[in-house]
Design a protein around this motif. Structure first.
Motif, PDB file in Angstrom:
ATOM      1  N   LEU A 297      32.603  27.154   1.465  1.00 39.10           N
ATOM      2  CA  LEU A 297      33.270  26.611   0.284  1.00 39.10           C
ATOM      3  C   LEU A 297      32.380  26.917  -0.915  1.00 39.10           C
ATOM      4  CD1 LEU A 297      34.423  23.149   1.617  1.00 39.10           C
ATOM      5  CD2 LEU A 297      35.867  25.099   1.040  1.00 39.10           C
ATOM      6  N   ASP A 298      32.976  27.101  -2.061  1.00 40.89           N
ATOM      7  CA  ASP A 298      32.133  27.421  -3.208  1.00 40.89           C
ATOM      8  C   ASP A 298      31.504  26.162  -3.789  1.00 40.89           C
ATOM      9  OD1 ASP A 298      34.148  26.289  -4.670  1.00 40.89           O
ATOM     10  OD2 ASP A 298      35.095  28.216  -5.104  1.00 40.89           O
ATOM     11  N   ARG A 299      30.715  26.347  -4.812  1.00 42.20           N
ATOM     12  CA  ARG A 299      29.866  25.245  -5.279  1.00 42.20           C
ATOM     13  C   ARG A 299      30.647  24.021  -5.753  1.00 42.20           C
ATOM     14  NH1 ARG A 299      29.280  25.474 -11.177  1.00 42.20           N
ATOM     15  NH2 ARG A 299      30.277  27.383 -11.874  1.00 42.20           N
ATOM     16  N   PHE A 300      31.912  24.240  -6.099  1.00 41.12           N
ATOM     17  CA  PHE A 300      32.692  23.117  -6.606  1.00 41.12           C
ATOM     18  C   PHE A 300      33.004  22.114  -5.503  1.00 41.12           C
ATOM     19  CE2 PHE A 300      33.878  27.100  -8.660  1.00 41.12           C
ATOM     20  CZ  PHE A 300      33.264  26.880  -9.888  1.00 41.12           C
TER      21      PHE A 300
END
Lengths: 885, 157
Positions: free
Chosen positions: A557-560
Motif C-alpha cells: 500500500l502506498d504511504r497514504f
C-alpha cells in the motif's frame, strides 16, 4: 552446497568480473597512460583481489596481486609512467590470476605449478625495478605532468620502504606454506634480477573463463517478479473466463499457459532465493568475538546453511539473528568455571539451525547455557511495572517467558555493551512479525534456551484465504491460519465476558474479534470463524463468509494507507478488483486489550470451576439397564443389597426388612417418567435417613461413584424430582432430586417447622444443580425461595423486593459471595438482613472471612437438615428482633 | 483508459509565446487545473475497493494495470460541497513519481495559456484553502485554480 563453497563461488564470480574489467581498463590505460581515474580503478580492483585471495589463503594469487598492486601504486602516484613494458607485465599478471582463478573454480584450490611461482618471482623483481625507478628519480616525463614532485617530497621515500617491508613479509608467507618451493624461489631471485620479459609468455596459460554465474541488478529481478505477479493474475482471469466457455481447445491452451506461468513464477522466485548461509556465515566471527569479550568459550554449529529464503527476508533477519546470538552468549552460556561446576563441558554450544517446514522456514538458535529463570523474569517484570505481583503469581512459565518480548524488558542484571543496546527482544519480535513470521522461546532452567523463528519463504506471492466482510473481500495470509469453524448458533457458541467475546475450541478459550466491528462496518451475519495465530496468541476472527484459498500477489500500500496497522498490503483478484490483505499481527493488536480482559475473566472462571469441582462425589446407578441416574453420594446414608424375597407388600405399601426395622421402599418409576425396574433376584438399596426415619430406594445396580463437577443441563427434563442431566462416561445421566421424591412419596416425611409468618429467601447460587436442590428442600420446608445466578444478580434482586434471609454461595462469577456480603452489609437498608453462607465443602478459611464480613451462619449445601434448621433459626431470630423493636 | 481530449482550438493562443498547458477538471462550480506533466492518464470511473479506517477523503484503492493506487475524493479533500457523482479517475504523479488517483466530477478542456497569465494565488479564493493552490489563471469566463498536489497530499500519509 556448504556455505563455504558458497562464498568461494561468490569470490570466483567476483574475481572473474574484476578480471574482465581489468582487461578492459588496461587496454584503455595503454591508450591513455596518464589517466589517473583508470589507474585508480585498476589499483582498487587489484587491491580487492589481493584482499579476498588472502582471505581464502590463496597465497600465489595474493602474491601476484600484491606485486601488481605495488607497481600500480607507483603508476597511480605518478612516480612512473605506464609504458608498454609495465602494462605488458601487468597484463601478464592478470593472465596468471585468471589461470589461477580458473583452476580454483575447478579444483577448489590453487594450482601447485612452478610456472606461477616463477612468474611471482619475475613480477617481484620487476616491481623492485619499478620501485627503484620511482625512487631513483628516473622518472620519465610523467611526474612533471601529473604531480609536482615538490608536493610530496617525503612520500616517494617512504612508500617503497613500506612496500619493501610488506613485500618481505609477503614473500615469507608463501614460502612457509610451500616449503619445497622455497629453495627454488630463493635461488631464482638473485639469478634473474632483471628478467627479460620474453621469458614470461611461456607461463601464462591463456584461459577464457566461462561464465556460470552472472550478476543481475536486483531491481531487474524485482521487476521480473512483479511481471510474474501480473502474469499470474492475467492467467487467473483467463482461467476463469475459459471455465465459463466450455471449449476444450481453449481449456487446453489455458492449462498449458497456467502450467508455464506457475513454473515461470517459481523460477523467478528462485532467482531471488539465497541460502541463509549468506547470513549465517557472518556468525562464526561474531560468536568468536563475543565469546572472547565475555570470557566465555563457545562452539558454534551451523546447520542447514543451504536453506533458501527470499532475498528481502535474508536481509531483514540479519539484525534480529545477531541480537539473539548476542543474547545467547551474553545471558545464556555460562563462563567456563561456572560450567565446570555444573558438570557441563567448559565450552558452550550454540547451534544455528535452519530448515523448511510446511512451506515456511524455521530458524532455531539453541544454546546449552543456563536457561531463563522465569522467576527472575517475573520479578523484573514486576519491578518494571509491566505486570502486577498478582499477575506474576498466576503466570505460567510459558507466559513468563513471553514477558521477555514486552517492550522495555531486559533480563541482564547489568546492561552490558553486548546485549544492552537499548534494542530489546520486543524489537526483534516486531521485526520478525513484520516479515509475517513468528518467534517463540523455550527454555529449561539450567539446560539452555531455544529460540524458534518461523518465517515465510517469500513475501511476494503467498497463499491466502479470502474472506468477506461488509460485502468486500479480504485476504488473510494462510501462514496465520489455523482452522475454520462454522458458527451454527451464535447465541450458544459465542460466549461473552464483560466486553469480550470468546469461543471454546476443544477446551481452549479463544478470544474473538469481529472483523466488521474492527473495520467499522455494520455487523453482518458473522457466522464464519477463522482461527488465526499471531505467533504469540490465537484468536478467532468472525467474518461474514469464507471463500476459497488463493495464491495472491502482495502489493504494497502506498504511504497514504501504510499507517493503518490492520492491513499488510493489497492484492488484485481474478476479476481485476483490488482486495486488502489483513495483517494478522496488526489485527491481534487491535484487540489486544480485549483479549487480555477475556483471558483474565476466563482464568477466574476456570479457578472457580476448579474449586467447585473439589468434592462432588456422585453415585451412579440404574433402574433399568438403559437409563443411568446420579445422586450426590453424601445424601445417601447407606447402600445395601437385598434378596427379592425380602421385599414385602403390606397394607398397600412396599417394605423391606432392614436391621430389624421395616423400611418403606420407593420405586423411582412410580414418580419419574422412566422405564420400570425389571424383576431381579437381588436388588440394590439406597437408604436415606432423616430424623431417625429411614426410606429405601430400590434400584437395579450401583454402577460407580465418580468425582465430578455439577454443571447440569436443565432443559431436557422439566419434571419434578429431576434436577437435570449431564453426560457422564459417555451416557446421559439423570440427576435425581431425592428430597423431592421422598416428599412425593410421603408429603409428611419431612418435619415441617411451624411457620408463623411467610418468609422469603434469596439464594445466590451459580450452579443450577445446587440452586434447584436447595430451593426444593427449602420450599419443601415452607419457605419461598428466589434464585439469583450470581452476586450481581442477587444485589439487583435485593433492590427489587423484600427478603427475610439471604443465602449465598461463595464462588460465583461476576460478584462472589464474599463481595456480595460486603456490599450488603455496607448498605444501611440491609444491615439486619440475616445472611447464611452455603458452601459445597466446609472450608474454615472461607467461613472466617465471611464471618468477618458479617455473615451469620455457615452450612454445607448438601446438609439439608442443617440448612433448614439454620434458616429457621435465623428467620425466627429476625422476627423476634423485629417484634422487640 | 480514455484518450486525453484534444486541446480545444479556440483556446489556443494566437502567438507562439511561452505557454503552459493544463489539464482542467470540474468540481461543482470550480474549475481546477494541473500541469499536463503531472497527469498520467484519465480514466472513466474505476471500481474502487473501500479501505475502512482510512481518512474519509480516501475513497479506497483501485487497480491500475496491476498497480494498486490510492483514490482520493478531491472535492472532499479540498472541503468543497459537491453533490454530483465523481465520474472520472484522474491519475496524477507527484514529484517523487508516486501515483495517485483523484476522483473528479468531469474533465474539462486541455488549456494552453500564456505563462504570463499564470499568477500567484490571491489572498482569498472562494471555497478553497489557499495552501492547496499553487497558481491561478484568469480565464475570460472564470478563474482556473491550479492545484498544489504536494500540499493536497500532505497530512494524508
Amino acid at each position: 552446497m556448504s556455505f563455504e563453497e558458497d562464498i568461494l563461488q561468490d569470490f570466483i564470480t567476483e574475481a572473474k568480473e574484476s578480471l574482465e574489467k581489468l582487461d578492459e581498463e588496461f587496454v584503455e590505460l595503454e591508450q591513455d597512460p596518464q589517466n589517473t581515474e583508470i589507474l585508480k580503478s585498476i589499483f582498487r580492483t587489484m587491491h580487492t583481489l589481493k584482499g579476498t585471495a588472502g582471505f581464502f589463503g590463496f597465497k600465489t594469487l595474493e602474491g601476484i596481486a600484491h606485486f601488481a598492486e605495488d607497481i600500480l601504486s607507483k603508476l597511480r602516484d605518478g612516480l612512473v609512467v605506464a609504458d608498454e613494458e609495465i602494462i605488458d607485465m601487468l597484463l601478464q599478471a592478470v593472465d596468471h590470476i585468471k589461470a589461477i582463478v580458473a583452476h580454483i573454480e575447478e579444483h577448489k584450490q590453487e594450482p601447485v605449478e612452478d610456472t606461477y611461482l616463477e612468474f611471482l618471482v619475475t613480477l617481484s623483481n620487476f616491481a623492485d625495478k619499478v620501485a627503484r625507478k620511482a625512487q631513483g628519480g628516473t622518472p620519465s616525463e610523467a611526474p612533471a605532468k601529473e604531480k609536482p614532485p615538490a608536493e610530496e617530497p617525503a612520500s616517494p621515500e617512504k612508500e617503497p620502504e613500506k612496500a619493501a617491508q610488506e613485500k618481505a613479509e609477503k614473500r615469507e608467507e608463501p614460502e612457509r606454506k610451500e616449503p619445497e618451493k622455497k629453495p627454488e624461489a630463493a635461488e631464482v631471485r638473485p639469478v634473474s634480477p632483471e628478467p627479460p620479459r620474453k621469458e614470461a609468455p611461456k607461463a601464462p596459460p591463456q584461459v577464457t573463463l566461462t561464465e556460470t554465474h552472472i550478476r543481475v541488478d536486483v531491481k531487474l529481478l524485482d521487476h521480473l517478479m512483479n511481471l510474474a505477479g501480473e502474469l499470474v493474475l492475467a492467467r487467473n482471469r483467463l482461467v476463469q473466463l475459459a471455465n465459463q466457455k466450455v471449449d476444450p481447445e481453449l481449456m487446453q491452451a489455458t492449462q498449458t499457459l497456467s502450467l508455464v506461468t506457475t513454473e515461470m513464477q517459481e523460477a523467478i522466485m528462485k532467482t531471488r532465493m539465497q541460502p541463509i548461509g549468506n547470513v549465517f556465515n557472518k556468525f562464526p566471527r561474531i560468536v568468536r568475538d563475543l565469546a572472547r569479550s565475555t570470557g566465555k568459550k563457545v562452539n558454534l554449529h551451523i546447520e542447514g546453511a543451504d536453506t533458501e529464503l527470499d532475498r528481502s527476508i535474508i536481509e531483514a533477519i540479519k539484525d534480529p539473528l545477531t541480537h539473539l546470538v548476542r543474547n545467547s552468549i551474553d545471558h545464556g552460556i555460562e563462563p567456563p568455571e561456572e560450567r565446570a561446576q555444573l558438570n557441563k563441558p567448559p565450552v558452550g554450544t550454540l547451534v544455528m539451525r535452519a530448515f523448511h517446514e510446511g512451506g515456511q522456514v524455521i530458524i532455531e538458535i539453541e544454546d546449552d547455557g543456563r536457561g531463563i529463570d522465569t522467576e527472575k523474569v517475573k520479578r523484573k517484570a514486576v519491578e518494571k511495572g509491566l505486570i502486577t505481583p498478582e499477575e506474576a503469581e498466576r503466570m505460567s512459565d510459558h507466559e513468563a517467558l513471553n514477558l521477555i518480548f514486552k517492550p522495555g524488558f531486559s533480563t541482564a542484571e547489568k546492561v552490558t555493551n553486548i546485549s544492552g543496546r537499548g534494542v530489546g527482544m520486543d524489537v526483534v519480535k516486531t521485526n520478525i512479525e513484520r516479515l509475517g513470521g513468528s518467534i517463540e522461546i523455550r527454555s529449561v532452567k539450567g539446560a539452555g534456551t531455544t529460540v524458534r523463528i518461523k518465517i515465510p519463504l517469500t513475501l511476494a506471492i503467498v497463499p491466502a484465504l479470502i474472506v468477506v466482510s461488509g460485502g468486500e473481500r479480504y485476504a488473510i495470509p494462510q501462514v496465520s491460519l489455523k482452522e475454520l469453524v462454522n458458527i451454527e448458533d451464535p447465541e450458544k457458541e459465542i460466549h461473552r465476558i464483560g466486553q469480550s467475546e470468546f469461543y471454546r475450541l476443544r477446551g481452549n478459550i479463544i478470544p474473538l474479534v469481529r472483523l466488521a466491528k474492527v473495520l467499522g462496518q455494520s455487523d453482518g451475519q458473522a457466522r464464519s470463524l477463522v482461527i488465526l495465530t499471531s505467533g504469540t496468541m490465537d484468536f478467532g476472527l468472525l467474518v461474514d463468509e469464507v471463500r476459497d484459498s488463493e495464491e495472491i500477489v502482495v502489493k504494497p500500500l502506498d504511504r497514504f494507507l501504510k499507517g493503518i496497522p490492520i492491513y499488510a498490503g493489497a492484492t488484485i483478484m481474478g476479476d481485476g478488483k483490488v482486495a486488502l490483505i489483513l495483517d494478522v499481527v496488526g489485527l491481534s493488536r487491535h484487540v489486544g486489550f480485549r483479549a487480555e480482559e477475556a483471558r483474565k475473566a476466563l482464568e477466574e472462571e476456570k479457578k472457580r470451576k476448579d474449586t467447585s469441582r473439589e468434592s462432588h462425589f456422585i453415585l451412579l446407578f440404574n433402574v433399568h439397564p438403559e437409563e443411568q441416574f446420579a445422586i450426590p453420594l453424601s445424601l445417601v446414608s447407606r447402600l445395601d443389597k437385598i434378596k427379592a424375597e425380602s421385599l414385602e407388600y403390606v397394607g398397600g405399601k412396599e417394605l423391606v426388612q432392614y436391621k430389624g426395622h421395616s423400611v418403606p421402599v420407593i420405586r423411582l418409576e412410580n414418580y419419574l417418567p422412566i422405564q420400570p425396574l425389571p424383576e431381579q433376584e437381588e436388588y440394590n438399596l439406597l437408604l436415606f435417613e432423616e430424623n431417625e426415619k429411614m426410606v429405601a430406594v430400590l434400584v437395579s445396580q450401583i454402577l460407580d461413584s465418580i468425582e465430578t463437577d455439577l454443571e447440569l443441563d436443565e432443559d431436557i427434563y422439566r419434571t419434578e424430582g429431576i434436577l437435570g442431566n449431564r453426560i457422564i462416561n459417555g451416557r446421559t445421566t439423570i440427576f435425581v432430586d431425592i428430597y423431592k421424591i421422598i416428599e412425593m412419596f410421603d408429603p409428611d416425611w419431612f418435619k415441617k417447622p411451624v411457620l408463623e409468618i411467610h418468609s422469603r429467601i434469596l439464594y445466590a447460587e451459580d450452579s443450577s444443580f445446587y440452586a434447584q436442590l436447595v430451593k426444593n428442600y427449602l420450599e419443601g420446608a415452607g419457605y419461598e425461595v428466589e434464585i439469583a445466578e450470581d452476586g450481581v444478580r442477587a444485589w439487583e434482586k435485593l433492590q427489587e423486593g423484600a427478603y427475610d434471609l439471604l443465602i449465598t454461595d461463595i464462588e460465583m462469577p461476576r460478584m462472589n459471595g464474599l463481595e456480595l456480603i460486603k456490599k450488603v452489609r455496607a448498605d444501611e437498608r440491609f444491615r439486619d438482613l440475616p445472611i447464611m453462607v452455603l458452601t459445597s465443602i466446609s472450608a474454615e478459611e472461607v467461613y472466617r472471612k465471611a464471618k468477618e464480613l458479617g455473615a451469620d451462619e455457615f452450612q454445607t449445601k448438601l446438609d439439608r437438615q442443617a440448612v433448614i434448621e439454620a434458616a429457621t433459626r435465623l428467620l425466627t431470630a429476625k422476627t423476634t428482633a423485629e417484634a422487640a423493636a | 483508459m480514455a484518450e486525453l481530449p484534444l486541446p480545444a482550438s479556440e483556446t489556443r493562443p494566437v502567438l507562439s509565446e511561452d505557454t503552459q498547458t493544463f489539464v482542467t477538471f470540474w468540481l461543482g462550480e470550480h474549475l481546477f487545473g494541473l500541469p499536463i506533466a503531472e497527469v498520467v492518464e484519465i480514466n472513466r470511473k474505476m471500481e474502487i475497493t473501500p479501505v475502512p479506517l482510512a481518512p474519509p477523503y480516501i475513497k479506497g484503492i483501485i487497480n491500475l494495470r496491476g498497480q494498486v493506487l490510492t483514490t482520493v475524493d478531491l472535492a472532499e479533500r479540498l472541503g468543497l460541497q459537491v453533490e454530483a457523482p465523481r465520474a472520472y479517475n484522474l491519475i496524477v504523479k507527484t514529484e517523487d513519481e508516486e501515483r495517485i488517483s483523484f476522483l473528479v466530477e468531469k474533465i474539462g478542456d486541455i488549456l494552453e495559456v500564456p505563462s504570463k497569465n499564470v499568477e500567484e494565488p490571491p489572498e482569498r479564493i472562494e471555497g478553497v484553502e489557499r495552501k492547496f493552490v499553487r497558481h491561478v489563471c484568469q480565464l475570460p469566463e472564470r478563474l482556473l485554480v491550479i492545484l498544489n498536489v504536494r500540499e493536497v497530499l500532505q497530512d494524508s500519509g
